[in-house]
Design an enzyme around this catalytic site. Structure first.
Site, PDB file in Angstrom:
ATOM      1  N   HIS A 183       0.865  -1.179   0.000  1.00 17.47           N
ATOM      2  CA  HIS A 183       0.000   0.000   0.000  1.00 17.47           C
ATOM      3  C   HIS A 183       0.906   1.235   0.000  1.00 17.47           C
ATOM      4  O   HIS A 183       1.365   1.698   1.043  1.00 17.47           O
ATOM      5  CB  HIS A 183      -0.923  -0.019   1.222  1.00 17.47           C
ATOM      6  CG  HIS A 183      -1.846  -1.202   1.216  1.00 17.47           C
ATOM      7  ND1 HIS A 183      -3.121  -1.148   0.713  1.00 17.47           N
ATOM      8  CD2 HIS A 183      -1.652  -2.481   1.632  1.00 17.47           C
ATOM      9  CE1 HIS A 183      -3.690  -2.337   0.817  1.00 17.47           C
ATOM     10  NE2 HIS A 183      -2.822  -3.165   1.377  1.00 17.47           N
ATOM     11  N   ARG A 184       1.146   1.756  -1.179  1.00 18.80           N
ATOM     12  CA  ARG A 184       2.184   2.768  -1.368  1.00 18.80           C
ATOM     13  C   ARG A 184       1.688   4.198  -1.143  1.00 18.80           C
ATOM     14  O   ARG A 184       2.432   5.143  -1.383  1.00 18.80           O
ATOM     15  CB  ARG A 184       2.781   2.624  -2.774  1.00 18.80           C
ATOM     16  CG  ARG A 184       3.471   1.277  -2.985  1.00 18.80           C
ATOM     17  CD  ARG A 184       4.067   1.150  -4.372  1.00 18.80           C
ATOM     18  NE  ARG A 184       3.049   1.106  -5.414  1.00 18.80           N
ATOM     19  CZ  ARG A 184       2.458  -0.005  -5.830  1.00 18.80           C
ATOM     20  NH1 ARG A 184       2.759  -1.154  -5.273  1.00 18.80           N
ATOM     21  NH2 ARG A 184       1.544   0.023  -6.782  1.00 18.80           N
ATOM     22  N   GLY A 198      18.065  -2.835  10.212  1.00 13.68           N
ATOM     23  CA  GLY A 198      19.068  -3.755  10.733  1.00 13.68           C
ATOM     24  C   GLY A 198      20.484  -3.361  10.364  1.00 13.68           C
ATOM     25  O   GLY A 198      21.440  -3.992  10.821  1.00 13.68           O
ATOM     26  N   ARG A 199      20.651  -2.327   9.531  1.00 16.39           N
ATOM     27  CA  ARG A 199      21.991  -1.809   9.231  1.00 16.39           C
ATOM     28  C   ARG A 199      22.512  -0.964  10.391  1.00 16.39           C
ATOM     29  O   ARG A 199      23.728  -0.878  10.604  1.00 16.39           O
ATOM     30  CB  ARG A 199      21.970  -0.951   7.971  1.00 16.39           C
ATOM     31  CG  ARG A 199      21.607  -1.701   6.699  1.00 16.39           C
ATOM     32  CD  ARG A 199      21.751  -0.786   5.496  1.00 16.39           C
ATOM     33  NE  ARG A 199      23.159  -0.440   5.255  1.00 16.39           N
ATOM     34  CZ  ARG A 199      23.553   0.542   4.463  1.00 16.39           C
ATOM     35  NH1 ARG A 199      22.655   1.294   3.822  1.00 16.39           N
ATOM     36  NH2 ARG A 199      24.837   0.781   4.278  1.00 16.39           N
ATOM     37  N   ARG A 238      22.639  -9.679   9.428  1.00 16.14           N
ATOM     38  CA  ARG A 238      21.179  -9.860   9.423  1.00 16.14           C
ATOM     39  C   ARG A 238      20.708 -10.729   8.254  1.00 16.14           C
ATOM     40  O   ARG A 238      19.524 -11.026   8.134  1.00 16.14           O
ATOM     41  CB  ARG A 238      20.490  -8.506   9.314  1.00 16.14           C
ATOM     42  CG  ARG A 238      20.821  -7.778   8.005  1.00 16.14           C
ATOM     43  CD  ARG A 238      20.142  -6.448   7.866  1.00 16.14           C
ATOM     44  NE  ARG A 238      20.560  -5.781   6.635  1.00 16.14           N
ATOM     45  CZ  ARG A 238      19.948  -4.703   6.126  1.00 16.14           C
ATOM     46  NH1 ARG A 238      18.904  -4.191   6.738  1.00 16.14           N
ATOM     47  NH2 ARG A 238      20.393  -4.160   5.016  1.00 16.14           N
ATOM     48  N   ARG A 254      -7.625  -5.485   3.626  1.00 16.55           N
ATOM     49  CA  ARG A 254      -6.960  -6.285   4.649  1.00 16.55           C
ATOM     50  C   ARG A 254      -7.888  -6.775   5.752  1.00 16.55           C
ATOM     51  O   ARG A 254      -7.494  -7.638   6.541  1.00 16.55           O
ATOM     52  CB  ARG A 254      -5.798  -5.483   5.246  1.00 16.55           C
ATOM     53  CG  ARG A 254      -4.741  -5.089   4.222  1.00 16.55           C
ATOM     54  CD  ARG A 254      -4.217  -6.289   3.449  1.00 16.55           C
ATOM     55  NE  ARG A 254      -3.147  -5.919   2.510  1.00 16.55           N
ATOM     56  CZ  ARG A 254      -2.492  -6.778   1.758  1.00 16.55           C
ATOM     57  NH1 ARG A 254      -2.777  -8.068   1.813  1.00 16.55           N
ATOM     58  NH2 ARG A 254      -1.549  -6.374   0.926  1.00 16.55           N
TER      59      ARG A 254
END
Length: 293
Positions: free
Chosen positions: A93-94, A103-104, A173, A200
């Site tokens: 859903h943009r 996680g970086r 990761r 949804r």
């Protein structure tokens, strides 16, 4: 002009709505409400009527006739925590703005989604992308849960070893699974939130994302209760027929057969069942003036 506030929304701000085993939905902020919708709609032709009954009628009129821009004037910001596989469905859903934990930069937490026993089901024979309504035997459900937990623990243990070896977080990761929990801030206007909820909250949507949609629906209802009522009436509770289905319905009303078979017939019958299950609602008074072009 002072900021529009809604008592129910104010009470809900920053309150975690628990979802799944470790997730949540939290309404962080909102802008506008039912009042903003009617203000936006009326700007094109003046103040007009302002009683609650007429406001309700106007909002229903807008929703019923697809005048969507006034609903875009209301915005909601959520902080949500969900499994990665839910996030990957969600991000389709943009029409929203989001910022997700990375996680970086951060060490991911040892938090994984483990389904409850009642959600561990066989593959559906009729739905290639979904689970069956049938359940396994309790011992099978428990065995599946143990397999999930054992593999998640092993993967996170190796992730920790890689970090201890000073492997870059962006590489360490690499093997973390889809069941890992992630978090993001997600801001969206009410019109596009309703579109998200329509898709949804549908029974065909995967259970896990449906649980988040239902929690977000609570927030939308708190922010704009009349608009949410109109959404339930004209969108969520409505049924749309294709041309072939309309012809089938006309044939049945005339005493004939629908003329459909196979999957098209099954889909048509499902829509008819939804109609039969629907409860009649009080019809709001519609405004006398056309609010938008």
């Amino acid at each position: 002009m002072p900021r529009i506030t809604v008592d129910a929304a104010e009470a809900l701000l920053d309150q975690e709505i628990k979802v799944l085993d470790k997730g949540f939905v939290r309404l962080v902020d909102y802008m506008g409400g039912d009042q903003r919708i009617v203000q936006s709609a009326r700007v094109s032709y003046g103040a007009g009527t302002k009683t609650y009954r007429q406001d309700r009628g106007l909002i229903h009129y807008l929703m019923k006739n697809w005048h969507t821009s006034p609903f875009e004037q209301v915005q909601l910001t959520f902080h949500t925590k969900m499994p990665v596989f839910v996030a990957r469905q969600w991000v389709r859903h943009r029409t929203a703005r989001l910022n997700e934990i990375s996680g970086r930069y951060s060490v991911m937490k040892d938090e994984f989604y483990v389904p409850s026993p009642d959600q561990i089901r066989p593959q559906s024979e009729s739905n290639k992308q979904g689970r069956s309504d049938e359940r396994f035997e309790p011992e099978v459900e428990q065995a599946v849960i143990e397999l999930f937990r054992e593999e998640q623990a092993a993967v996170y243990r190796n992730y920790g070893k890689l970090l201890d070896m000073n492997v870059a977080r962006e590489l360490a990761r690499n093997n973390l699974p889809l069941s890992l929990y992630t978090e993001w801030y997600w801001q969206i206007d009410l019109h596009n939130l309703f579109h998200f909820l329509r898709l949804r909250m549908d029974p065909h949507a995967q259970y896990e994302i449906r649980a988040y949609a239902e929690a977000m629906a609570q927030c939308a209802k708190a922010v704009a209760p009349i608009a949410y009522e109109a959404f339930e009436e004209h969108i969520l509770g409505s049924v749309t027929f294709s041309r072939a289905e309309s012809e089938a319905l006309a044939a049945m009303l005339g005493g004939g057969q629908p003329g459909l078979e196979g999957r098209p017939l099954a889909a048509f019958q499902e829509k008819l069942a939804k109609l039969q299950a629907a409860k009649p609602a009080e019809e709001p008074e519609e405004p006398q003036l056309n609010p938008t072009a």
